[in-house]
Scaffold this active site. Structure first.
Site, PDB file in Angstrom:
ATOM      1  CB  CYS A 159      -0.853   0.050   1.263  1.00 55.97           C
ATOM      2  SG  CYS A 159      -1.913  -1.387   1.479  1.00 55.97           S
ATOM      3  NE  ARG A 208       4.105   1.593  -1.565  1.00 57.10           N
ATOM      4  CZ  ARG A 208       5.185   0.842  -1.397  1.00 57.10           C
ATOM      5  NH1 ARG A 208       6.184   0.952  -2.236  1.00 57.10           N
ATOM      6  NH2 ARG A 208       5.259  -0.009  -0.402  1.00 57.10           N
ATOM      7  CD1 TRP A 219      -1.679  -5.546  -2.656  1.00 58.83           C
ATOM      8  CD2 TRP A 219      -2.569  -4.709  -4.512  1.00 58.83           C
ATOM      9  NE1 TRP A 219      -1.712  -6.539  -3.583  1.00 58.83           N
ATOM     10  CE2 TRP A 219      -2.248  -6.064  -4.732  1.00 58.83           C
ATOM     11  CE3 TRP A 219      -3.151  -3.976  -5.545  1.00 58.83           C
ATOM     12  CZ2 TRP A 219      -2.484  -6.698  -5.943  1.00 58.83           C
ATOM     13  CZ3 TRP A 219      -3.377  -4.621  -6.757  1.00 58.83           C
ATOM     14  CH2 TRP A 219      -3.047  -5.956  -6.948  1.00 58.83           C
ATOM     15  CG  ASN A 258       2.854  -1.019   2.912  1.00 60.69           C
ATOM     16  OD1 ASN A 258       2.246  -1.970   2.408  1.00 60.69           O
ATOM     17  ND2 ASN A 258       4.072  -0.685   2.542  1.00 60.69           N
ATOM     18  N   GLY A 259       1.305  -3.420   4.992  1.00 58.77           N
ATOM     19  CA  GLY A 259       1.893  -4.686   5.448  1.00 58.77           C
ATOM     20  C   GLY A 259       0.823  -5.630   5.963  1.00 58.77           C
ATOM     21  CD  GLU A 287       6.607 -17.475 -17.063  1.00 62.04           C
ATOM     22  OE1 GLU A 287       5.683 -18.003 -17.708  1.00 62.04           O
ATOM     23  OE2 GLU A 287       6.604 -16.281 -16.738  1.00 62.04           O
ATOM     24  CE  LYS A 304       7.135 -13.362 -18.704  1.00 64.81           C
ATOM     25  NZ  LYS A 304       6.193 -14.059 -17.882  1.00 64.81           N
ATOM     26  CD  GLU A 351       4.877 -12.000 -21.647  1.00 65.74           C
ATOM     27  OE1 GLU A 351       3.723 -11.632 -21.849  1.00 65.74           O
ATOM     28  OE2 GLU A 351       5.250 -12.527 -20.582  1.00 65.74           O
ATOM     29  CG  HIS A 410       9.808 -38.304 -29.937  1.00 69.42           C
ATOM     30  ND1 HIS A 410       9.914 -39.629 -30.328  1.00 69.42           N
ATOM     31  CD2 HIS A 410      10.111 -38.284 -28.614  1.00 69.42           C
ATOM     32  CE1 HIS A 410      10.240 -40.381 -29.287  1.00 69.42           C
ATOM     33  NE2 HIS A 410      10.363 -39.585 -28.221  1.00 69.42           N
ATOM     34  CE  LYS A 418       0.323  -7.533 -14.846  1.00 64.85           C
ATOM     35  NZ  LYS A 418       1.476  -8.442 -14.995  1.00 64.85           N
TER      36      LYS A 418
HETATM   37  C1  AGP Z   1       2.402 -13.250 -18.684  1.00 68.05           C
HETATM   38  O1  AGP Z   1       3.627 -12.616 -18.766  1.00 68.05           O
HETATM   39  C2  AGP Z   1       1.379 -12.755 -19.586  1.00 68.05           C
HETATM   40  N1  AGP Z   1       1.259 -11.353 -19.577  1.00 68.05           N
HETATM   41  C3  AGP Z   1       0.080 -13.541 -19.653  1.00 68.05           C
HETATM   42  O2  AGP Z   1       0.418 -14.781 -20.189  1.00 68.05           O
HETATM   43  C4  AGP Z   1      -0.735 -13.754 -18.367  1.00 68.05           C
HETATM   44  O3  AGP Z   1      -0.040 -14.619 -17.513  1.00 68.05           O
HETATM   45  C5  AGP Z   1      -2.103 -14.356 -18.740  1.00 68.05           C
HETATM   46  O4  AGP Z   1      -2.805 -13.438 -19.527  1.00 68.05           O
HETATM   47  C6  AGP Z   1      -2.923 -14.736 -17.529  1.00 68.05           C
HETATM   48  O5  AGP Z   1      -3.222 -13.630 -16.725  1.00 68.05           O
HETATM   49  P1  AGP Z   1      -3.798 -13.829 -15.280  1.00 68.05           P
HETATM   50  O6  AGP Z   1      -2.791 -14.508 -14.463  1.00 68.05           O
HETATM   51  O7  AGP Z   1      -4.099 -12.435 -14.793  1.00 68.05           O
HETATM   52  O8  AGP Z   1      -5.055 -14.636 -15.402  1.00 68.05           O
END
Ligand code: AGP
Length: 608
Positions: free
Chosen positions: A2, A27, A74, A100-101, A481, A485, A488, A504, A603
């Site tokens: 927060c 925050r 938050w 905050n915490g 993962e 990264k 994207e 394969h 996001k």
């Molecule tokens: C991750 O870096 C991405 N931006 C994306 O794959 C994300 O994880 C996915 O859209 C799921 O989002 P969520 O965890 O908010 O459901």
């Protein structure tokens, strides 16, 4: 996470607090509020939503007060509504507190205070502090706060004002940040520098377990025993933009570096005195936990990689069969669900439409739902029978980093809790796993110290376009993962693949110029993983291996290595993924890309 801001001095405090809160909104933005010391006493204004909503609430009300505290929230305890918004007051309304915490023993403290006759108005842990201070009305405010700090366990940064001391703010810190801005005849208190950078560049840091009395003419810092401590002051050299990012060039790098703290917060208060997992907020009956005969984990993107990891943990520790599904596929394949099925939805935002639709479908079939999310009271949290929060704090960068590692931890806690409830694991095994989890924040810090080395290593690959990320067993989700990264944020072709499956088909793509990144940390199949990497090397791929410290056998197979500290197999993904986040970050930076806002992405994805 927060944001706290406070001011004492000659200026009208209301616009100053609003400005500070706007700068701290990164925050948290569930609610905002402020307390101003007026002639009539403490006046509190709070509003659910963003700082702009608080401003609308204040419209037409001009305060002459010059001492005040503000907060942007938050949520961690209690829904993000106006009732739970800070500041919180005591019964008499003469004390106002922002925090905050997480106060770990808030439930016990609250029970004692209620028994002593205190009236609580919110669901927050913070409110206990206001009542603890009310009980000490005969003490100077800094003394009362000191006593409250001695009673409260967990992470806290506090700012407190009281009617009878109109030119005083008392701050206190343990675990959560709090900095002091030093002006001329005025002083500031805040979670972060941007809140006061417009007014002063001179600051003092408050160490853990310190109390500060902030007055217009100066500050007094003391420790928990009341001994005065000399403040250490310094000049701030950052501009406002870098200050908001904590001195990092972007939110993504800041969030990568926040992982040790985020993991500590995920673990905080989730252990009982026997060293076993305690998930108080889960509110799921042990009998129900015993009734499950199957588990599904559904998620998208990075959260799906956490689901992949969870399958290994839940199956190994509970012996329950686990299916994992990409959320957008789940309900279209007619999965077999009933009242004995546990469905776990993992979503950082808790608002991803694909995941929401999947969990709604599962509930409609009678399955029980646990939501693992970072956002309190998000849509998925509201749908669920029980919620486990990851407590990573707001993540601004589009690429998930700290929310991924905290999802891994949350899912392991859940797996261990289920195993204990079902009696499928000895207490000693659970205690060992938990002990290893508590070592992770320091281990991640060790990996982060290699950031510059990873940047230098990546510089030799700026012209490469093809990357493979390989792993086996628990390292396979890490490889996935790492590839996501890189795709994207660096817009590079990157395949995440199980190393044993390469022969394969995909091995046909390996040739000179292809970078093959293998995750070969502690694992019962590490020998097989190294053999697979030999196969890539034999086809002239450039080999980078993520290895456990001291692994000379692995080192011999690679062109480049990154070492991470030893962790048990199911926990090693937490440390192993960090260098891959850094690698993607540095490759994207070398390509001049905006890592916080990659093209074509949002996001939170709220379309199907
Ligand atoms: C991750 O870096 C991405 N931006 C994306 O794959 C994300 O994880 C996915 O859209 C799921 O989002 P969520 O965890 O908010 O459901």
């Amino acid at each position: 996470m927060c944001g706290i801001v406070g001011y004492v001095g000659p200026r009208p405090v209301q616009p100053l607090l609003i400005g500070g809160l706007r700068r701290l909104e990164y925050r948290g933005y569930d609610s905002a509020g402020m307390a101003i010391l007026e002639e009539v006493g403490v006046e509190i204004t709070r509003k659910a939503g963003r700082v702009a909503d608080l401003e609308s609430e204040l419209e037409g009300r001009i305060s002459n007060g010059t001492t005040g505290i503000g907060h942007t929230r938050w949520a961690t305890h209690g829904a993000p509504n106006t009732t739970n918004a800070h500041p919180h007051a005591d019964c008499a309304g003469s004390v106002a507190v922002v925090h905050n915490g997480i106060i770990e023993n808030w439930a016990d403290l609250k029970a004692d205070l209620i028994e002593a006759g205190h009236l609580f108005r919110s669901e927050t842990d913070t409110e206990v502090v206001a009542h603890l201070i009310e009980d000490r009305a005969d003490l100077p405010l800094d003394e009362a706060v000191r006593e409250a700090m001695r009673l409260a366990e967990g992470a806290l940064a506090l700012a407190v004002v009281r009617n009878d001391e109109p030119e005083l703010i008392v701050g206190a810190r343990r675990g959560s940040p709090l900095v002091i801005g030093l002006g001329d005849g005025e002083n500031f208190l805040a979670s972060d520098i941007p809140a006061f950078l417009e007014y002063t560049r001179r600051m003092a840091v408050l160490d853990d377990d310190r109390i500060v009395a902030v007055r217009p003419g100066g500050i007094t810092i003391s420790d928990l025993s009341g001994t005065i401590v000399e403040p250490v002051t310094r000049e701030i050299e950052w501009d406002l933009d870098s200050a908001e990012k904590g001195g990092f060039p972007d939110f993504m790098l800041k969030e990568i570096f926040e992982q040790p703290k985020a993991i500590r917060d995920t673990l905080r208060g989730r252990l009982d005195s026997d060293g076993l997992v305690r998930l108080l907020e889960l509110e799921l009956d042990v009998e129900i936990a015993r009734s499950f005969d199957k588990v599904f984990v559904v998620a998208c993107g990075t959260s799906f990689h956490a689901a992949m990891m969870a399958k290994y943990a839940i199956e190994r520790w509970t012996r329950l069969p686990v299916e994992i599904d990409i959320a957008s596929e789940f309900r279209y394949r007619d999965p077999i669900l009933d009242g004995n099925t546990l469905v776990v939805g993992i979503s950082q935002s808790g608002e991803t439409l694909d995941t929401l639709a999947a969990v709604r479908y599962a509930r409609a079939q009678g399955a029980k739902l646990i939501a693992v999310t970072n956002v309190v009271d998000s849509a998925m949290a509201r749908e669920a029978d029980a919620v486990l929060y990851t407590r990573a704090g707001p993540e601004i960068g589009v690429a998930a980093t700290k929310t991924f590692t905290t999802q891994l931890i949350a899912m392991q806690l859940l797996a261990l809790w289920l195993a204990h409830a079902r009696g499928s694991l000895d207490d000693a095994v659970i205690q060992n796993a938990v002990k290893a989890m508590f070592a992770l924040p320091d281990q991640v810090e060790e990996v982060l110290r290699q950031s510059d080395g990873i940047r230098e290593m990546s510089e030799q690959w700026t012209d490469r376009r093809d990357f493979f990320f390989l792993g086996r067993s628990a390292a396979f989700p890490v490889a996935m993962e790492g590839a996501l990264k890189l795709k994207e944020i660096a817009y590079l072709r990157a395949e995440g693949y199980p190393a044993g499956e390469m022969k394969h088909g995909p091995i046909a793509l390996i040739e000179e110029g292809v970078v093959v990144i293998g995750v070969a940390t502690n694992s019962h199949v590490k020998g097989k993983m190294l053999s697979n990497m030999q196969e890539m090397r034999a086809r002239s791929g450039t080999i980078l291996l993520v290895l456990t410290e001291g692994d000379t056998e692995g080192e011999a197979v690679a062109d480049e290595v990154i070492f991470v500290p030893w962790a048990p197999e199911l926990l090693s993904p937490v440390t192993a993924v960090v260098p891959l986040q850094l690698l993607a970050y540095w490759l994207a930076k070398q390509r001049g890309l905006d890592v916080d806002k990659p093209r074509n992405l949002a996001k939170t994805v709220t379309v199907e």
